[in-house]
Design an enzyme around this catalytic site. Structure first.
Site, PDB file in Angstrom:
ATOM      1  N   THR A   1       0.831  -1.204   0.000  1.00  0.00           N
ATOM      2  CA  THR A   1       0.000   0.000   0.000  1.00  0.00           C
ATOM      3  C   THR A   1       0.861   1.248   0.000  1.00  0.00           C
ATOM      4  O   THR A   1       0.462   2.294  -0.510  1.00  0.00           O
ATOM      5  CB  THR A   1      -0.938  -0.012   1.217  1.00  0.00           C
ATOM      6  OG1 THR A   1      -1.704  -1.227   1.199  1.00  0.00           O
ATOM      7  CG2 THR A   1      -1.903   1.159   1.192  1.00  0.00           C
TER       8      THR A   1
ATOM      9  N   VAL B   1      -3.263  -6.378   9.014  1.00  0.00           N
ATOM     10  CA  VAL B   1      -2.530  -5.299   8.345  1.00  0.00           C
ATOM     11  C   VAL B   1      -3.437  -4.873   7.193  1.00  0.00           C
ATOM     12  O   VAL B   1      -3.336  -5.375   6.080  1.00  0.00           O
ATOM     13  CB  VAL B   1      -1.154  -5.777   7.847  1.00  0.00           C
ATOM     14  CG1 VAL B   1      -0.380  -4.629   7.207  1.00  0.00           C
ATOM     15  CG2 VAL B   1      -0.353  -6.362   9.010  1.00  0.00           C
TER      16      VAL B   1
ATOM     17  N   LYS C   1       3.122 -11.883   8.172  1.00  0.00           N
ATOM     18  CA  LYS C   1       1.938 -11.233   7.626  1.00  0.00           C
ATOM     19  C   LYS C   1       1.559 -11.980   6.357  1.00  0.00           C
ATOM     20  O   LYS C   1       2.395 -12.179   5.472  1.00  0.00           O
ATOM     21  CB  LYS C   1       2.199  -9.763   7.286  1.00  0.00           C
ATOM     22  CG  LYS C   1       0.965  -9.103   6.636  1.00  0.00           C
ATOM     23  CD  LYS C   1       1.305  -7.946   5.741  1.00  0.00           C
ATOM     24  CE  LYS C   1       0.046  -7.524   4.956  1.00  0.00           C
ATOM     25  NZ  LYS C   1       0.321  -6.412   4.019  1.00  0.00           N
TER      26      LYS C   1
ATOM     27  N   TYR D   1       6.632 -11.702   5.174  1.00  0.00           N
ATOM     28  CA  TYR D   1       5.439 -11.174   4.509  1.00  0.00           C
ATOM     29  C   TYR D   1       5.150 -12.059   3.307  1.00  0.00           C
ATOM     30  O   TYR D   1       5.912 -12.072   2.332  1.00  0.00           O
ATOM     31  CB  TYR D   1       5.731  -9.723   4.115  1.00  0.00           C
ATOM     32  CG  TYR D   1       4.664  -8.965   3.355  1.00  0.00           C
ATOM     33  CD1 TYR D   1       3.382  -9.449   3.164  1.00  0.00           C
ATOM     34  CD2 TYR D   1       4.970  -7.709   2.815  1.00  0.00           C
ATOM     35  CE1 TYR D   1       2.431  -8.717   2.481  1.00  0.00           C
ATOM     36  CE2 TYR D   1       4.040  -6.966   2.127  1.00  0.00           C
ATOM     37  CZ  TYR D   1       2.768  -7.476   1.956  1.00  0.00           C
ATOM     38  OH  TYR D   1       1.836  -6.746   1.259  1.00  0.00           O
TER      39      TYR D   1
END
Length: 317
Positions: free
Chosen positions: A61, A221, A177, A149
């Site tokens: 993002t 998240v 994540k 991640y």
């Protein structure tokens, strides 16, 4: 958290707690390769006041792969300065070059960041044996606690569960994540906490937050928390408290908010829509990094209408 000995940095154990909502912060831009400092101040104040548990900068993002190394460093320095210890700051350090990831992690540690986040190297897809060795090699050089991640939609490579079982042996890795959207995978991921009780497992897709918590996840998240952090925090807290009515109400708002991600025809619409929403509520400019363009007025109005329907934006006069 870190000690510098003879020019070498040694990672220490950590009690960093990430339970709750950790927004993957957008990178506010004033112009090409120019950080919007005032916008970043407003954004960080907005999400921290909204009750988030930490902030994650330079992720998907945050458009990290599209930013210059200079701008990434500026984003780290300014985010840590503005946050001023109010919540932990996690920094994405993924790069196609091993040494650049290490250099960015070292800079983040110097600035006072609390953890680094590393996904699978993109462009050249690594095999699991190669990926395992890569993480084993890079982790001792990263002077911060490290969260892995899983983002196969963009990197083309998964952190397979068997790989994570091996990587769980590395003390400085504090969790994962997962943005795959695969709840079966996420459940298996949570089961790794029996091997590493200190691990924290966070979900990316925001609509899956309730299922993720039910499966043993620790939080989310979630990109939408840039815009309406309090709604995501309320949803998380209601689920944890067993308040079904409040959780359902917050989730209904989250699901309605998701409609902004369907506006526009390109894959970049998720970032464009989030920045457009932030612009509409007066937080920061809506300029994305190249090669993307900001939404045109018809798309902005569609975003505005969704925000009005959920009460985030006042009714048009």
């Amino acid at each position: 958290m870190t000690d510098s000995v003879g020019g070498q940095t040694e990672t220490q154990s950590t009690t960093l707690s990430l339970q709750g909502i950790v927004p993957p912060l957008v990178t506010p831009l004033a112009a090409r390769d120019q950080l919007d400092h005032d916008g970043l101040q407003r954004l960080l104040d907005h999400v921290i006041d909204g009750g988030v548990s930490a902030v994650f900068i330079l992720g998907t993002t945050g458009e990290a792969p599209s930013l210059s190394y200079r701008l990434r460093r500026e984003m780290i320095q300014q985010s840590v300065r503005i946050t001023a210890g109010r919540v932990p700051v996690l920094v994405g350090v993924t790069d196609t070059a091993f040494v650049e990831s290490v250099a960015l992690a070292e800079y983040a540690a110097q600035c006072g960041a609390d953890a680094a986040v590393l996904t699978t190297p993109y462009y050249f897809p690594a095999g699991q044996t190669e990926l395992t060795r890569y993480v084993q090699s890079i982790t001792p050089k990263i002077p911060l606690p490290l969260m892995l991640y899983n983002m196969p939609g963009l990197t083309k490579v998964w952190f397979e569960i068997e790989t994570l079982e091996r990587l769980a042996e590395i003390p400085s890795i504090i969790g994962v994540k997962d943005s795959s959207g695969d709840l079966e995978y996420f459940e298996r991921l949570c089961q790794l906490k029996s091997q590493r009780r200190d691990w924290q497992v966070l979900i990316g897709p925001e609509a899956l937050l309730p299922q993720a918590l039910e499966l043993g996840g620790d939080g989310g998240v979630n990109g939408g928390a840039n815009v309406m952090p309090r709604v995501f925090v309320d949803c998380y807290q209601a689920i944890k408290a067993g308040n079904t009515e409040a959780a359902d109400a917050a989730l209904a708002t989250i699901l309605k908010f998701q409609e902004i991600y369907e506006i526009g025809k390109y894959a970049s619409r998720h970032i464009k829509a989030t920045k457009s929403a932030l612009s509409l509520i007066g937080i920061c400019e809506d300029l994305p990094a190249d090669p993307f363009n900001r939404f045109l007025e018809p798309q902005r109005e569609q975003v505005a209408e969704v925000l009005r329907e959920i009460g985030v934006l006042g009714k048009a006069e």
